[in-house]
Write a protein that holds these residues in place. Structure first.
Motif, mmCIF file in Angstrom:
data_model
loop_
_atom_site.group_PDB
_atom_site.id
_atom_site.type_symbol
_atom_site.label_atom_id
_atom_site.label_comp_id
_atom_site.label_asym_id
_atom_site.label_seq_id
_atom_site.Cartn_x
_atom_site.Cartn_y
_atom_site.Cartn_z
ATOM 1 N N PHE A 220 0.850 -1.187 0.000
ATOM 2 C CA PHE A 220 0.000 0.000 0.000
ATOM 3 C C PHE A 220 0.884 1.236 0.000
ATOM 4 O O PHE A 220 2.074 1.175 0.341
ATOM 5 C CB PHE A 220 -0.976 0.009 1.186
ATOM 6 N N ILE A 222 1.174 5.447 0.993
ATOM 7 C CA ILE A 222 0.692 6.615 1.720
ATOM 8 C C ILE A 222 1.688 7.739 1.464
ATOM 9 O O ILE A 222 2.865 7.626 1.825
ATOM 10 C CB ILE A 222 0.559 6.345 3.228
ATOM 11 N N GLY A 267 -4.284 -0.303 0.611
ATOM 12 C CA GLY A 267 -4.354 0.987 1.281
ATOM 13 C C GLY A 267 -5.294 1.920 0.550
ATOM 14 O O GLY A 267 -5.637 1.697 -0.618
ATOM 15 N N ASN A 271 -4.540 5.228 5.025
ATOM 16 C CA ASN A 271 -4.178 4.147 5.936
ATOM 17 C C ASN A 271 -3.909 2.871 5.149
ATOM 18 O O ASN A 271 -4.304 2.744 3.986
ATOM 19 C CB ASN A 271 -5.304 3.883 6.948
ATOM 20 N N GLY A 272 -3.236 1.949 5.805
ATOM 21 C CA GLY A 272 -3.049 0.623 5.244
ATOM 22 C C GLY A 272 -3.951 -0.365 5.954
ATOM 23 O O GLY A 272 -4.297 -0.185 7.131
ATOM 24 N N TYR A 273 -4.335 -1.448 5.240
ATOM 25 C CA TYR A 273 -5.233 -2.447 5.815
ATOM 26 C C TYR A 273 -4.720 -3.839 5.480
ATOM 27 O O TYR A 273 -4.201 -4.075 4.379
ATOM 28 C CB TYR A 273 -6.659 -2.276 5.277
ATOM 29 N N GLU A 285 -5.923 -2.012 10.786
ATOM 30 C CA GLU A 285 -5.661 -0.744 10.107
ATOM 31 C C GLU A 285 -4.313 -0.192 10.577
ATOM 32 O O GLU A 285 -4.011 -0.197 11.768
ATOM 33 C CB GLU A 285 -6.764 0.258 10.416
#
Length: 487
Positions: A220, A222, A267, A271-273, A285
């Motif tokens: 992910f 950000i 992501g 945020n990343g998941y 999360e």
């Protein structure tokens, strides 16, 4: 009896040895007293003459001439002169010439100075693995003794002469899309006046990713950073790799949540998941501000292997997949949307694959409000492609993908969708529902690679490579899409 001068010399040498003469006791008959050289400068392969006194021409086999510590070839000898060739493997630009006999070693009055090479011109732009020609003068005529570097890394020299060299542009990282060229001859280091531009479509920008940079879970993004959960054999060694694209640096930190072989990561730019298909908590999360993971409401569907997971806007979509432990490995049709603001799941439209075999990690690319899923082939002939319309909450069957493959990765760029399996890249044409093969990535075939987009630039890297060590170490490479051929 016929007089033989060479026999006489041999007899003198024998007497000299019998008398026990040592190097500290020079034999005047055989020893030159001093010598000068002319010319005092020259290039590799030139003939240099040494003016010598008390020289016996017939003793050519008894003399040795050195440029520093490098042997030279004697091509002619006269009573007061020796002609020698400036040796190809000369190691220094300035060399004291020495003449060595049985019991003496004398040095030239002045050193010999090798004329430095000059770079006059070269191709202004090139591609990696292409041939670049350097034009100059005073090169070593034996090009195998020449060295060329690109940004300090050696290039393969494949041909040349005194005035030109042909080199292969090395497969290395060019983060600024340019290379500084240096030519090495003896102890000279000659730098080109201008950088060479590297025109690769996919440009290698990093070659120092940590080992085992292989995609099993996903990634992910950000801001300017890309995040990669990496699972190790020892769960305590699981790590979260972070690649900062601005300065191309890598950092690593321990994973604070479980990571399974079939965990899935995505992501939404904030945020990343991560979805873990086991345990009491299966959905987490990541907060980049606090650098922590927090358990969220669990995924409401049955735990599953290889689900499809993607983000559109703030929402996380998760579902489909299959059960690898069941004898018939059934595909799941249920599909859900997660709202991070509400920490709430909502069931969306199902996608029934019908008679299709189980899917092994399908790829997904998002174009606006649409998500295109493909790949996941369990066997040859699985070419299916489906599009999810998030604004209408419906699935649509699309034209087949050109190849059957699994563990591929999708990404979107400039409003277009792409799928890659590491080296090959396909572009999806939304208007006519077709796929075109576009620019290949590097030279090694890869599997389980990462694909991600940071600030409008696509990146592909890592994975398992075939062959594993060709063109550097492909599993540690990261490429950036700098020059798409279709723009």
């Amino acid at each position: 009896m016929q007089f033989n001068r060479r026999s006489t010399i041999i007899c003198i040498v024998a007497l000299w040895m019998a008398w026990g003469c040592t190097p500290e006791e020079p034999a005047d008959l055989l020893s030159p007293e001093a010598f000068s050289i002319y010319p005092e400068t020259g290039t590799i392969g030139d003939t240099i003459r040494m003016r010598v006194t008390k020289l016996v021409p017939e003793q050519v086999d008894f003399y040795r001439v050195l440029f520093g510590e490098t042997d030279s070839r004697i091509v002619d000898i006269k009573p007061n002169e020796i002609s020698i060739i400036v040796p190809e493997p000369l190691k220094t630009g300035t060399s004291t010439i020495q003449i060595i006999g049985y019991n003496f070693r004398y040095s030239s009055l002045k050193p010999f100075v090798l004329t430095p090479p000059e770079i006059l011109s070269y191709d202004r732009c090139t591609l990696t693995e292409d041939t670049l020609t350097i034009v100059g003068k005073n090169f070593n005529p034996n090009w195998s003794w020449m060295e060329v570097t690109f940004n300090g890394e050696p290039a393969k020299v494949i041909g040349g002469n005194r005035s030109s060299l042909q080199v292969i542009t090395p497969v290395i990282a060019y983060p600024d899309a340019k290379a500084q060229i240096k030519l090495h001859m003896a102890d000279y280091r000659i730098q080109g006046k201008e950088d060479v531009c590297i025109e690769d479509s996919w440009l290698m920008v990093s070659n120092d990713a940590p080992d085992f940079f292989v995609n099993f879970q996903g990634s992910f993004v950000i801001g300017s950073k890309a995040y990669f959960p990496i699972r190790k054999d020892d769960p305590l060694e699981n790590e979260l790799l972070v690649y900062e694209t601005k300065n191309r640096s890598w950092t690593s930190k321990p994973m604070e949540v479980p990571l399974h072989p079939i965990s899935t990561v995505i992501g939404n730019s904030r945020n990343g998941y991560i979805y873990n298909p086991s345990g009491n908590d299966n959905f987490f999360e990541y907060d980049p501000v606090t650098d922590t993971w927090e358990a969220k409401n669990n995924f409401p569907g049955i735990n599953r292997d290889y689900p499809v997971m993607f983000a559109i806007g703030k929402y996380i979509f998760l579902g489909l997949g299959n059960d690898q432990n069941a004898p018939w490995e059934p595909n799941y049709a249920d599909f859900y949307r997660y709202d991070p603001d509400q920490d709430k799941w909502e069931r969306m439209a199902d996608l029934d694959f019908g008679s299709y075999p189980p899917k092994l990690k399908m790829s997904c690319t998002v174009i606006g409000e649409k998500a295109i899923i493909s790949g996941g082939a369990y066997s040859d002939g699985n070419f299916g492609v489906w599009m999810y319309h998030s604004d209408k909450n419906l699935w649509e069957r699309k034209n087949d993908f050109p190849h059957a493959m699994n563990f591929s990765e999708g990404f979107s760029f400039n409003g277009d969708g792409f799928v890659t399996q590491g080296r090959q890249v396909w572009k999806y044409n939304l208007q006519n529902d077709s796929w075109d093969s576009v620019d290949a990535v590097g030279f090694a075939y890869r599997y389980r690679t990462f694909a991600f987009v940071v600030e409008g630039k696509p990146y592909i890297g890592g994975g398992d490579a075939v062959p594993p060590n060709a063109w550097g170490n492909p599993t540690r490479n990261v490429y950036r899409y700098d020059r798409p051929s279709f723009q």
